[in-house]
Design a protein around this motif. Structure first.
Motif, PDB file in Angstrom:
ATOM      1  N   UNK A   1       3.743   3.418  14.453  1.00  0.00           N
ATOM      2  CA  UNK A   1       3.188   2.203  13.870  1.00  0.00           C
ATOM      3  C   UNK A   1       4.026   1.837  12.658  1.00  0.00           C
ATOM      4  N   UNK A   2       4.663   0.644  12.663  1.00  0.00           N
ATOM      5  CA  UNK A   2       5.563   0.220  11.603  1.00  0.00           C
ATOM      6  C   UNK A   2       4.839  -0.758  10.684  1.00  0.00           C
ATOM      7  N   UNK A   3       4.829  -0.423   9.420  1.00  0.00           N
ATOM      8  CA  UNK A   3       4.257  -1.280   8.398  1.00  0.00           C
ATOM      9  C   UNK A   3       5.402  -1.790   7.543  1.00  0.00           C
ATOM     10  N   UNK A   4       5.637  -3.112   7.571  1.00  0.00           N
ATOM     11  CA  UNK A   4       6.837  -3.693   6.969  1.00  0.00           C
ATOM     12  C   UNK A   4       6.503  -4.547   5.753  1.00  0.00           C
ATOM     13  N   UNK A   5       7.209  -4.286   4.675  1.00  0.00           N
ATOM     14  CA  UNK A   5       7.230  -5.142   3.496  1.00  0.00           C
ATOM     15  C   UNK A   5       8.646  -5.728   3.410  1.00  0.00           C
ATOM     16  N   UNK A   6       8.871  -6.637   2.504  1.00  0.00           N
ATOM     17  CA  UNK A   6      10.224  -7.162   2.329  1.00  0.00           C
ATOM     18  C   UNK A   6      11.093  -6.082   1.699  1.00  0.00           C
ATOM     19  N   UNK A   7      12.153  -5.686   2.419  1.00  0.00           N
ATOM     20  CA  UNK A   7      13.060  -4.667   1.918  1.00  0.00           C
ATOM     21  C   UNK A   7      12.533  -3.256   1.998  1.00  0.00           C
ATOM     22  N   UNK A   8      11.403  -3.036   2.691  1.00  0.00           N
ATOM     23  CA  UNK A   8      10.791  -1.705   2.743  1.00  0.00           C
ATOM     24  C   UNK A   8       9.929  -1.592   3.991  1.00  0.00           C
TER      25      UNK A   8
ATOM     26  N   UNK B   1      10.446   6.461   5.859  1.00  0.00           N
ATOM     27  CA  UNK B   1      10.478   5.285   4.989  1.00  0.00           C
ATOM     28  C   UNK B   1      11.909   4.756   4.913  1.00  0.00           C
ATOM     29  N   UNK B   2      12.052   3.453   4.973  1.00  0.00           N
ATOM     30  CA  UNK B   2      13.375   2.835   4.901  1.00  0.00           C
ATOM     31  C   UNK B   2      13.402   1.757   3.824  1.00  0.00           C
ATOM     32  N   UNK B   3      14.523   1.710   3.104  1.00  0.00           N
ATOM     33  CA  UNK B   3      14.773   0.671   2.102  1.00  0.00           C
ATOM     34  C   UNK B   3      16.010  -0.098   2.554  1.00  0.00           C
ATOM     35  N   UNK B   4      15.930  -1.419   2.574  1.00  0.00           N
ATOM     36  CA  UNK B   4      17.022  -2.241   3.078  1.00  0.00           C
ATOM     37  C   UNK B   4      16.954  -3.609   2.433  1.00  0.00           C
ATOM     38  N   UNK B   5      17.959  -4.423   2.655  1.00  0.00           N
ATOM     39  CA  UNK B   5      18.001  -5.793   2.138  1.00  0.00           C
ATOM     40  C   UNK B   5      17.551  -6.749   3.223  1.00  0.00           C
ATOM     41  N   UNK B   6      16.552  -7.587   2.914  1.00  0.00           N
ATOM     42  CA  UNK B   6      16.084  -8.557   3.882  1.00  0.00           C
ATOM     43  C   UNK B   6      14.691  -8.261   4.394  1.00  0.00           C
ATOM     44  N   UNK B   7      14.343  -8.919   5.513  1.00  0.00           N
ATOM     45  CA  UNK B   7      12.994  -8.812   6.069  1.00  0.00           C
ATOM     46  C   UNK B   7      12.859  -7.758   7.147  1.00  0.00           C
ATOM     47  N   UNK B   8      13.978  -7.345   7.742  1.00  0.00           N
ATOM     48  CA  UNK B   8      13.919  -6.426   8.877  1.00  0.00           C
ATOM     49  C   UNK B   8      14.988  -5.357   8.759  1.00  0.00           C
ATOM     50  N   UNK B   9      14.602  -4.116   9.053  1.00  0.00           N
ATOM     51  CA  UNK B   9      15.565  -3.017   9.008  1.00  0.00           C
ATOM     52  C   UNK B   9      16.616  -3.156  10.102  1.00  0.00           C
ATOM     53  N   UNK B  10      16.222  -3.697  11.248  1.00  0.00           N
ATOM     54  CA  UNK B  10      17.170  -3.830  12.360  1.00  0.00           C
ATOM     55  C   UNK B  10      18.244  -4.873  12.087  1.00  0.00           C
ATOM     56  N   UNK B  11      17.925  -5.850  11.239  1.00  0.00           N
ATOM     57  CA  UNK B  11      18.883  -6.914  10.929  1.00  0.00           C
ATOM     58  C   UNK B  11      19.494  -6.763   9.541  1.00  0.00           C
ATOM     59  N   UNK B  12      19.332  -5.613   8.932  1.00  0.00           N
ATOM     60  CA  UNK B  12      19.807  -5.435   7.563  1.00  0.00           C
ATOM     61  C   UNK B  12      21.332  -5.397   7.504  1.00  0.00           C
ATOM     62  N   UNK B  13      21.871  -5.915   6.424  1.00  0.00           N
ATOM     63  CA  UNK B  13      23.307  -5.886   6.156  1.00  0.00           C
ATOM     64  C   UNK B  13      23.508  -5.394   4.734  1.00  0.00           C
ATOM     65  N   UNK B  14      24.698  -4.926   4.456  1.00  0.00           N
ATOM     66  CA  UNK B  14      24.982  -4.448   3.106  1.00  0.00           C
ATOM     67  C   UNK B  14      25.165  -5.633   2.170  1.00  0.00           C
ATOM     68  N   UNK B  15      24.430  -5.687   1.064  1.00  0.00           N
ATOM     69  CA  UNK B  15      24.580  -6.794   0.111  1.00  0.00           C
ATOM     70  C   UNK B  15      25.875  -6.661  -0.679  1.00  0.00           C
TER      71      UNK B  15
END
Length: 392
Positions: free
Chosen positions: A127-134, A168-182
């Motif tokens: 079960x994935x609970x998504x916040x912006x960037x987290x 737990x994952x930290x990333x830039x954007x709304x989705x971990x699968x679509x994250x890119x390096x800022x």
């Protein structure tokens, strides 16, 4: 046990160190070396066959932390904690994962507040609970398999217990699968200058290569400027040419991070017999020296007698190379004309030599095999380097 502060869409760290999204690979490795007492075992994971097919991963095994770097620009694009029991985690100073606080769904809801409906992955039973960037992943092995869960309070578990966070994952954007390096964040500049691109310059009449044109990125450090992080970055174009003196190069690029004096020239044996003793009409007893610009991925080689530039060395920092982690990747771009036709081949830091040869650019001679060994270890685990040459 590491005690870390979580900043969504930005970083993971504490008072001693901080891993920030967009951080260059070399800076993250430097932190790991300094924190060797608390972060003991680190694996470097990459594709040896096709380095551009998979990202570079630094895996802190004992601490359960994985850092994912973009395989092209080699900047941090995702932070992942996969062993929650190995670290303490807090958000805004309040712990949501520690020996006393269990990271249940209710605890995450209490610490981070409301978010979008969660997503259930029936294949992985997560079960994935998504916040912006987290994002948080919970193991859910229950009879229900909804695709979306509207609110944490709607989740019912047969045994009455709430699952704990598995990842737990930290990333830039709304989705971990679509994250890119800022872009490189302000906290990583530390007075350093980076290269956004390096191009060759040519003489307009003869088309011979005359030098390099560099797009440099630096941070504006004036305390009077109250700007956002991205607005504090400034780009400048600088040029250096063959024949420039030391002062010209230092004026264009700044002071080198190191000056290296060559004790020997391993390529001299491949010169004609007369050139082994004389170089440009002078005795070779004089020592050539090199300006090392590690953050630019650039070496500038000077003639020891004339003190003028005779060579540029651009580094690509591929994992598995002898010099890996010494230089930042130099994102150069070179148009190489073909002798048979009027066409040219575009060669970059990401080009494979097999593809370059396939497109018609062929070395003038057989490759020179360069074997290297460190002073403390007579063997080189990364193998030999093949040196090709061709006219530009």
């Amino acid at each position: 046990m590491l005690d870390l502060e979580v900043v969504p869409e930005r970083s993971l760290g504490n008072e001693s160190f901080e891993f920030i999204l967009g951080m260059p690979l070399q800076q993250a490795i430097s932190i790991l070396k300094k924190e060797c007492k608390s972060i003991r075992k680190v694996e470097v994971i990459y594709s040896d066959v096709n380095p551009l097919s998979a990202d570079i991963v630094l895996n802190a095994v004992n601490n359960g932390i994985r850092m994912v770097f973009d395989c092209r620009n080699q900047r941090l694009k995702m932070l992942e904690v996969y062993t929650m029991s190995a670290v303490k985690l807090r958000y805004c100073g309040q712990y949501f994962n520690s020996e006393q606080v269990s990271p249940t769904i209710e605890q995450i809801d209490h610490s981070f507040g409301a978010t979008h409906p969660g997503v259930y992955d029936s294949t992985a039973q997560l079960f994935h609970l998504n916040f912006r960037g987290l994002s948080f992943a919970f193991p859910v092995r229950s009879p229900f398999e909804p695709r979306y869960v509207h609110g944490l309070g709607s989740i019912k578990f047969p045994n009455g217990s709430s699952p704990r966070v598995q990842r737990m994952r930290i990333y830039a954007g709304n989705s971990a699968s679509d994250s890119v390096s800022p872009p490189i964040p302000g906290g990583c500049f530390q007075g350093l200058v980076f290269a956004d691109g390096v191009h060759i310059t040519r003489d307009q009449q003869s088309t011979l290569i005359t030098g390099l044109s560099l797009i440099l990125i630096k941070e504006l450090s004036s305390p009077l400027l109250q700007l956002r992080a991205r607005d504090r970055q400034q780009t400048e174009r600088r040029e250096i040419q063959f024949g420039d003196h030391c002062q010209d190069v230092a004026s264009a690029l700044g002071s080198p991070q190191r000056v290296f004096y060559k004790s020997e020239d391993k390529m001299r044996i491949h010169l004609p017999s007369t050139s082994r003793l004389l170089k440009n009409g002078r005795n070779t007893d004089t020592t050539d020296f090199i300006y090392n610009y590690f953050t630019l991925g650039l070496d500038v080689v000077f003639d020891g007698a004339s003190l003028q530039v005779v060579k540029f060395v651009l580094h690509t920092n591929w994992p598995g190379h002898y010099n890996f982690d010494i230089y930042y990747r130099c994102m150069f771009s070179v148009d190489c004309p073909l002798t048979q036709t009027a066409d040219s081949i575009h060669v970059t830091a990401l080009s494979r030599w097999d593809d370059v040869q396939h497109n018609g650019l062929v070395s003038l001679h057989r490759p020179v095999v360069l074997n290297r060994a460190s002073s403390t270890n007579s063997s080189n685990p990364f193998g030999s380097t093949f040196v090709m040459d061709f006219h530009s």
